[in-house]
Design a protein around this motif. Structure first.
Motif, PDB file in Angstrom:
ATOM      1  N   TYR A 152      14.870 -12.198   1.094  1.00 23.01           N
ATOM      2  CA  TYR A 152      15.115 -10.768   0.880  1.00 23.01           C
ATOM      3  C   TYR A 152      14.248 -10.237  -0.262  1.00 23.01           C
ATOM      4  CZ  TYR A 152      17.065  -6.505  -0.968  1.00 23.01           C
ATOM      5  OH  TYR A 152      17.188  -5.230  -1.453  1.00 23.01           O
ATOM      6  N   PHE A 153      14.275 -10.914  -1.410  1.00 22.84           N
ATOM      7  CA  PHE A 153      13.537 -10.402  -2.565  1.00 22.84           C
ATOM      8  C   PHE A 153      12.028 -10.503  -2.360  1.00 22.84           C
ATOM      9  CE2 PHE A 153      17.681 -10.815  -4.662  1.00 22.84           C
ATOM     10  CZ  PHE A 153      17.721  -9.622  -5.370  1.00 22.84           C
ATOM     11  N   SER A 154      11.579 -11.480  -1.594  1.00 21.62           N
ATOM     12  CA  SER A 154      10.145 -11.570  -1.262  1.00 21.62           C
ATOM     13  C   SER A 154       9.725 -10.388  -0.397  1.00 21.62           C
ATOM     14  CB  SER A 154       9.854 -12.882  -0.534  1.00 21.62           C
ATOM     15  OG  SER A 154      10.172 -13.984  -1.330  1.00 21.62           O
ATOM     16  N   LYS A 155      10.548 -10.064   0.598  1.00 24.42           N
ATOM     17  CA  LYS A 155      10.251  -8.938   1.482  1.00 24.42           C
ATOM     18  C   LYS A 155      10.372  -7.611   0.725  1.00 24.42           C
ATOM     19  CE  LYS A 155      12.266  -9.410   5.609  1.00 24.42           C
ATOM     20  NZ  LYS A 155      13.293  -9.806   6.598  1.00 24.42           N
ATOM     21  N   LEU A 156      11.348  -7.537  -0.185  1.00 24.57           N
ATOM     22  CA  LEU A 156      11.491  -6.325  -0.996  1.00 24.57           C
ATOM     23  C   LEU A 156      10.257  -6.116  -1.865  1.00 24.57           C
ATOM     24  CD1 LEU A 156      13.393  -3.995  -1.912  1.00 24.57           C
ATOM     25  CD2 LEU A 156      14.178  -5.529  -3.731  1.00 24.57           C
ATOM     26  N   LEU A 157       9.755  -7.195  -2.453  1.00 25.14           N
ATOM     27  CA  LEU A 157       8.546  -7.117  -3.272  1.00 25.14           C
ATOM     28  C   LEU A 157       7.361  -6.630  -2.451  1.00 25.14           C
ATOM     29  CD1 LEU A 157       7.040  -7.690  -5.927  1.00 25.14           C
ATOM     30  CD2 LEU A 157       6.783 -10.054  -5.174  1.00 25.14           C
ATOM     31  N   ALA A 158       7.207  -7.159  -1.232  1.00 24.05           N
ATOM     32  CA  ALA A 158       6.106  -6.745  -0.356  1.00 24.05           C
ATOM     33  C   ALA A 158       6.220  -5.271  -0.001  1.00 24.05           C
ATOM     34  CB  ALA A 158       6.105  -7.604   0.905  1.00 24.05           C
ATOM     35  N   SER A 159       7.432  -4.821   0.327  1.00 25.23           N
ATOM     36  CA  SER A 159       7.620  -3.426   0.738  1.00 25.23           C
ATOM     37  C   SER A 159       7.413  -2.464  -0.426  1.00 25.23           C
ATOM     38  CB  SER A 159       9.018  -3.238   1.346  1.00 25.23           C
ATOM     39  OG  SER A 159      10.020  -3.501   0.397  1.00 25.23           O
ATOM     40  N   LEU A 160       7.873  -2.845  -1.620  1.00 32.43           N
ATOM     41  CA  LEU A 160       7.722  -1.967  -2.784  1.00 32.43           C
ATOM     42  C   LEU A 160       6.278  -1.928  -3.282  1.00 32.43           C
ATOM     43  CD1 LEU A 160      10.996  -2.738  -4.786  1.00 32.43           C
ATOM     44  CD2 LEU A 160      10.515  -0.782  -3.302  1.00 32.43           C
ATOM     45  N   THR A 161       5.519  -2.986  -2.997  1.00 34.13           N
ATOM     46  CA  THR A 161       4.096  -2.975  -3.357  1.00 34.13           C
ATOM     47  C   THR A 161       3.368  -1.884  -2.578  1.00 34.13           C
ATOM     48  OG1 THR A 161       4.123  -5.352  -3.842  1.00 34.13           O
ATOM     49  CG2 THR A 161       1.973  -4.346  -3.419  1.00 34.13           C
ATOM     50  N   ILE A 162       3.706  -1.748  -1.304  1.00 35.81           N
ATOM     51  CA  ILE A 162       3.115  -0.682  -0.489  1.00 35.81           C
ATOM     52  C   ILE A 162       3.495   0.687  -1.056  1.00 35.81           C
ATOM     53  CG2 ILE A 162       2.966   0.325   1.818  1.00 35.81           C
ATOM     54  CD1 ILE A 162       1.820  -2.479   1.603  1.00 35.81           C
ATOM     55  N   ILE A 163       4.747   0.835  -1.432  1.00 32.70           N
ATOM     56  CA  ILE A 163       5.215   2.121  -1.978  1.00 32.70           C
ATOM     57  C   ILE A 163       4.522   2.432  -3.299  1.00 32.70           C
ATOM     58  CG2 ILE A 163       7.242   3.326  -2.905  1.00 32.70           C
ATOM     59  CD1 ILE A 163       8.912   1.877  -0.769  1.00 32.70           C
ATOM     60  N   ILE A 164       4.304   1.425  -4.122  1.00 37.24           N
ATOM     61  CA  ILE A 164       3.580   1.640  -5.385  1.00 37.24           C
ATOM     62  C   ILE A 164       2.176   2.165  -5.121  1.00 37.24           C
ATOM     63  CG2 ILE A 164       2.233   0.230  -7.012  1.00 37.24           C
ATOM     64  CD1 ILE A 164       4.588  -0.690  -8.305  1.00 37.24           C
ATOM     65  N   LEU A 165       1.491   1.590  -4.131  1.00 35.67           N
ATOM     66  CA  LEU A 165       0.131   2.020  -3.816  1.00 35.67           C
ATOM     67  C   LEU A 165       0.109   3.463  -3.303  1.00 35.67           C
ATOM     68  CD1 LEU A 165      -1.266  -1.211  -2.096  1.00 35.67           C
ATOM     69  CD2 LEU A 165      -1.810  -0.349  -4.384  1.00 35.67           C
ATOM     70  N   ILE A 166       1.093   3.811  -2.480  1.00 35.63           N
ATOM     71  CA  ILE A 166       1.165   5.187  -1.958  1.00 35.63           C
ATOM     72  C   ILE A 166       1.457   6.163  -3.093  1.00 35.63           C
ATOM     73  CG2 ILE A 166       2.422   6.759  -0.430  1.00 35.63           C
ATOM     74  CD1 ILE A 166       2.881   4.347   1.434  1.00 35.63           C
ATOM     75  N   GLN A 167       2.382   5.785  -3.971  1.00 34.61           N
ATOM     76  CA  GLN A 167       2.719   6.663  -5.103  1.00 34.61           C
ATOM     77  C   GLN A 167       1.558   6.767  -6.093  1.00 34.61           C
ATOM     78  OE1 GLN A 167       5.893   8.028  -3.469  1.00 34.61           O
ATOM     79  NE2 GLN A 167       5.389   8.683  -5.526  1.00 34.61           N
ATOM     80  N   PHE A 168       0.787   5.703  -6.205  1.00 34.32           N
ATOM     81  CA  PHE A 168      -0.427   5.741  -7.030  1.00 34.32           C
ATOM     82  C   PHE A 168      -1.386   6.795  -6.491  1.00 34.32           C
ATOM     83  CE2 PHE A 168      -4.792   4.459  -7.804  1.00 34.32           C
ATOM     84  CZ  PHE A 168      -4.803   4.189  -9.161  1.00 34.32           C
ATOM     85  N   LEU A 169      -1.547   6.796  -5.183  1.00 37.45           N
ATOM     86  CA  LEU A 169      -2.422   7.765  -4.525  1.00 37.45           C
ATOM     87  C   LEU A 169      -1.925   9.191  -4.744  1.00 37.45           C
ATOM     88  CD1 LEU A 169      -4.823   8.321  -2.629  1.00 37.45           C
ATOM     89  CD2 LEU A 169      -3.288   7.896  -0.705  1.00 37.45           C
ATOM     90  N   LEU A 170      -0.621   9.412  -4.585  1.00 36.22           N
ATOM     91  CA  LEU A 170      -0.048  10.751  -4.762  1.00 36.22           C
ATOM     92  C   LEU A 170      -0.152  11.218  -6.214  1.00 36.22           C
ATOM     93  CD1 LEU A 170       3.163  10.464  -2.532  1.00 36.22           C
ATOM     94  CD2 LEU A 170       1.048  11.687  -2.005  1.00 36.22           C
TER      95      LEU A 170
END
Length: 249
Positions: A152-170
């Motif tokens: 769970y925490f590995s998958k959460l880390l992967a999913s939040l990494t994508i969100i960080i990159l999108i928020q970085f862009l915004l």
């Protein structure tokens, strides 16, 4: 680059976004632990896995809703510090490429995310064993859920990494705090509300909720974090690379 990362850490050590990322899992874990002890009389039947049906139901539900929003606040706070102090103009006069300056920021953001997720993982176990120590009826030691917790925490880390990159862009595009955080909040709530629809599965802000559903169901499926995540990473990285060369910060 190492000196730039050290500088980034030093600049943000008292940043409210950084403090929020680090303290968020601690506060949520303590809150749920205390709440579980207060409502001990309404405990679920002991034949159900308490890692899933007590801690998973409350702590991880909160994570799926609030972690993307906390990340949006954190990412924008890092940009906000630079813009308020006109640090970008100073950095861009140095003999360092723009790409390196922003790559360091991404490395810093992901580093803090790793620390936050590790803290979440650690306090998830602390909450479980604390509840069991105080009241053995919780039966946390009766179930071995180490694999699905780590997954769970590995998958959460992967999913939040994508969100960080999108928020970085915004946050790179929009100087105002309002749009990046409002966008994240709206899409996160929308994806959770319509989580039963198939089209929601390709929205990255729904990935933390999908991690929760897999955890509760005991699923070991990791397919959503392969091609879809890779696609988002490629799109965001290419877009960031184009914008960094052109955008006025």
């Amino acid at each position: 680059m190492y000196n730039l990362i050290k500088s980034e850490i030093f600049k943000n050590k008292t940043n409210y976004g950084f403090l929020l990322m680090i303290t968020f899992p601690v506060i949520i874990s303590l809150f749920v632990t205390i709440l579980s002890l207060v409502n001990i009389n309404s405990i679920i039947p002991t034949n159900l896995n308490p890692w899933v049906f007590i801690l998973g139901r409350y702590i991880l539900n909160i994570y799926s809703l609030l972690y993307p929003i906390i990340i949006a606040i954190f990412v924008h706070s890092v940009f906000d510090i630079e813009r308020k102090n006109n640090n970008f103009k100073l950095l861009l006069t140095m003999p360092i490429s723009r790409i390196n300056i922003f790559v360091v920021k991404i490395i810093y953001l992901i580093l803090v995310l790793y620390i936050s997720i590790f803290t979440s993982y650690l306090f998830f176990y602390i909450s479980g064993y604390t509840l069991h120590f105080i009241e053995a009826d919780f039966c946390f030691t009766k179930f071995n859920s180490n694999y699905i917790i780590i997954l769970y925490f590995s998958k959460l880390l992967a999913s939040l990494t994508i969100i960080i990159l999108i928020q970085f862009l915004l946050s790179l595009i929009f100087k105002s705090f309002v749009f990046p955080v409002s966008f994240c909040s709206f899409i996160t709530l929308l994806s959770i509300m319509f989580h039963k629809n198939e089209w929601v599965e390709i929205i990255p802000y729904n990935f933390p909720h999908m991690c929760l559903c897999d955890f509760i169901s005991g699923s070991r499926n990791i397919s959503i974090f392969n091609l879809v995540n890779l696609m988002y990473i490629m799109i965001v990285v290419i877009t960031c690379n184009m914008l960094i060369k052109r955008i006025s910060v």
